[in-house]
Design a protein around this motif. Sequence first.
Motif: not given
Length: 252
Positions: A134, A226-229, A211, A206, A224
């Motif tokens: 992640t 790098s889907k959250s910062t 991407m 993002g 998942d």
Amino acid sequence: MKNNAVLKIVALVVAFFIFLYLIITNFYTEATSPTENTLSAQEKQDGWVLLFDGETTNGWHMFSKPNMKHAWKAVNGELTTSTNDTSGTHGDIVTDGLYENFELVFDWKIAREGNSGVFINVQDDTSYIATWATGPEYQLLDNPNMQPGYLDGGKKGAGALYGLVPLKTRVEPNPAGEWNNSRIMQVNGKINFWLNGVMTCEEQIGSERWMGLVANSKAAVFPDFSKSTKGHIGLQDWAKGVSFRNIKIRII
């Protein structure tokens, strides 16, 4: 006259011993003053917080297994792990806290042929196989002693955004066993890396470019990644041994 001469000699002797005392005191103070793993008054005022107190592993836990005894230790002011240590379970550790917009600085040194990393935005969940499923990685590496081809054109060298993009500016780390200084900044998903004062990465999580980088990397198999910062900061226990000190962070 004789009395005056004696007084002068006494005064000189006293002055000499005072001078000698000041030198010894100053030397002892400099030698024993804690300079590592501390914050200056200005740093505290600026909002910096230590993530390693120099004496314990408080504030860190094994990724996805918070109650497991890990092989990381605080030794001589260093947060360190070595493959030779069998007193605990080897694996990555992560901060107890979560971070989103921040500036992180730290010193690190690596063993010969060592390979490690610092992760950001890690999702500490048992549903994920590892920190790297992640969180993007700031690579720590003994560049000169890697096998031919490993550096992958700069994508896997020290200071690189591991496996995604070559270093923005070419820079070599200090030799194995010597300290390096690194810095990571993330603001609204924009990340910047520095190695020994040289910027090595500048990317926007993002973005269309991001991407594309992920899609053309090994990270593409992790849905998942790098889907959250926002997430934990992780330290990798991968090969040979690595040590950290002066790990500090400030919220932006």
